[in-house]
Structures are given as C-alpha cells and as structure tokens.
Design an enzyme around this catalytic site. Structure first.
Site, PDB file in Angstrom:
ATOM      1  N   ASP A 125       0.034   5.077   0.981  1.00 26.47           N
ATOM      2  CA  ASP A 125      -0.111   5.981   2.126  1.00 26.47           C
ATOM      3  C   ASP A 125      -0.148   5.188   3.433  1.00 26.47           C
ATOM      4  O   ASP A 125      -1.017   4.342   3.627  1.00 26.47           O
ATOM      5  CB  ASP A 125      -1.409   6.786   1.999  1.00 26.47           C
ATOM      6  CG  ASP A 125      -1.447   7.642   0.740  1.00 26.47           C
ATOM      7  OD1 ASP A 125      -1.101   8.819   0.823  1.00 26.47           O
ATOM      8  OD2 ASP A 125      -1.817   7.098  -0.323  1.00 26.47           O
ATOM      9  N   ASP A 139       0.873  -1.165   0.000  1.00 21.88           N
ATOM     10  CA  ASP A 139       0.000   0.000   0.000  1.00 21.88           C
ATOM     11  C   ASP A 139       0.918   1.224   0.000  1.00 21.88           C
ATOM     12  O   ASP A 139       2.086   1.120   0.390  1.00 21.88           O
ATOM     13  CB  ASP A 139      -0.889  -0.037   1.246  1.00 21.88           C
ATOM     14  CG  ASP A 139      -1.755   1.196   1.375  1.00 21.88           C
ATOM     15  OD1 ASP A 139      -2.362   1.609   0.378  1.00 21.88           O
ATOM     16  OD2 ASP A 139      -1.810   1.755   2.484  1.00 21.88           O
ATOM     17  N   ASP A 156      -1.914  -1.021   5.825  1.00 17.78           N
ATOM     18  CA  ASP A 156      -2.150  -0.486   7.179  1.00 17.78           C
ATOM     19  C   ASP A 156      -3.626  -0.212   7.444  1.00 17.78           C
ATOM     20  O   ASP A 156      -3.969   0.546   8.355  1.00 17.78           O
ATOM     21  CB  ASP A 156      -1.339   0.806   7.385  1.00 17.78           C
ATOM     22  CG  ASP A 156      -1.890   1.979   6.589  1.00 17.78           C
ATOM     23  OD1 ASP A 156      -2.184   1.791   5.392  1.00 17.78           O
ATOM     24  OD2 ASP A 156      -2.035   3.069   7.155  1.00 17.78           O
TER      25      ASP A 156
END
Length: 217
Positions: A10, A8, A167
């Site tokens: 960000d 991922d 996250d």
C-alpha cells in the site's frame, strides 16, 4: 550489487487508497456521516483499519463498538478490494525491467494475507512475485524485521543484498533492523514529508523508475 528488490504494497507498489477510502466512506454513509475527500484519506491509507477508523470516526480500539466497525470496514473492503486500485505510474515498467534483468522481486506488507493475495491476484502480479509476505506471515509485522528476514530466507538471498522500497517510517525501521538497504517512495502515502530526513533510509525517489539508480554502484 543488489540481488533482490522488495516492495511495500500500500502506497509503494499499488495505489490502494481509492478502495480503502471507498470502504471508509461506505461505513460513514451507513452512520449518517458525509464522505471524506480522498486527499484527506490518502495519508492514512498505509495505516490500515486502525488509522482509517481513527480518521473517519475518531475511535480507538478500546471503544465498545470498535470491533463491529472494524469488521464492517474489512468485510466491505474484502469484497471491493480492486475496484479502483492500480499500480503506481511506472511500477509496471519497473517490474518488467527487473524481470528482464533476472532480478527477483517480492512484496513485504503489513496487509493481512486475507487481502494481500486477492489484491495481487486481481492486479495480475501474484504469480510473478518471487515472494509475498503479509502482515500475519510472521509473529511480528513491521517495524520489526521478521517479515523482511523471512523474505530474504525464501529468496535465499542475504539481507544486505536486498533493497526495500517503502513509504512509511516503519518500513525504514524494519529494513534497518534487518540489515537491508531502504529507499523511500516519496510518491506514496507520506504524511509528513519534513520528517523523511530522520528516517533511516539511503535515499528517496519520486517515481518508481528512479529506483534503478540504486541497484548498482
């Protein structure tokens, strides 16, 4: 054996919260509101303009002035996309190790291509990534599996041989739906750490280098 690693963007690959927060605070200043602390903004940084505008203005997409606020936010962010953004500590070293081992890696993010490519170019990793999948690459973004399956297709590596690091719960949900293993980056923009045990992930790490232990069994 893991044959490819996907990240991922960000909150996992890069710490983009400072520039996203700066864009939000710029907008708040224009509307005579005080700036918000980065610590308040950080947990929402993975949720894009929807989450950040909700945080900064308590506004929903059906509000009359939502489109104008969103456009102003995105335009400012686009022109200040990598002022304070950096890789998370240890990520550069992890990428070096993956490349030394001959393991392809790529980015799978919900961030639109308009921002993904300029940011990766500014960070110096656009050409090094084996694939860059943005939120608008496929018809459906995460938590649907489409973007992860697209990355698998581009890499010509079966989903079950790919490892995804993210996250957010949608990262874990998308990986599960795609048949990929998933690890959670606890160092990222985790809003409620106590919820992690309910996410469909294989494990959690506190720094990028810890991902290496999941590459082989």
């Amino acid at each position: 054996m893991t044959s490819a690693i996907l990240f991922d963007l960000d909150g996992t690959f890069a710490d983009t919260a400072p520039d996203l927060g700066a864009a939000l605070n710029h907008l708040r200043t224009l509307h005579d509101r005080p700036p918000m602390a980065l610590e308040t903004i950080r947990p929402q940084a993975s949720h894009g303009s929807l989450g950040l505008l909700k945080l900064g203005f308590n506004i929903e997409p059906d509000a009359p002035n939502y489109a104008d606020l969103r456009n102003a936010f995105l335009d400012y962010y686009a022109s200040h996309i990598c002022v304070h953004t950096t890789l998370f500590p240890g990520m550069a070293e992890l990428i070096d190790i993956l490349e030394q081992r001959g393991l392809p890696w790529g980015i799978v993010t919900n961030k639109p291509h308009r921002f993904t490519m300029p940011l990766m170019q500014a960070l110096g990793y656009a050409q090094r990534a084996s694939c860059l999948i943005s939120g608008d690459t496929c018809a459906r973004a995460k938590p649907f599996p489409d973007s992860l399956l697209k990355a698998s297709e581009l890499l010509n590596i079966a989903p079950q041989l790919c490892l995804y690091l993210g996250d957010d719960k949608r990262d874990a949900d998308a990986a599960q739906a795609a048949g990929m293993r998933c690890i959670i980056a606890r160092y990222g923009y985790i809003g409620s750490p106590e919820e992690l045990s309910r996410w469909p992930a294989e494990g959690e790490i506190d720094r990028p280098s810890q991902l290496l232990k999941y590459l082989t069994y």
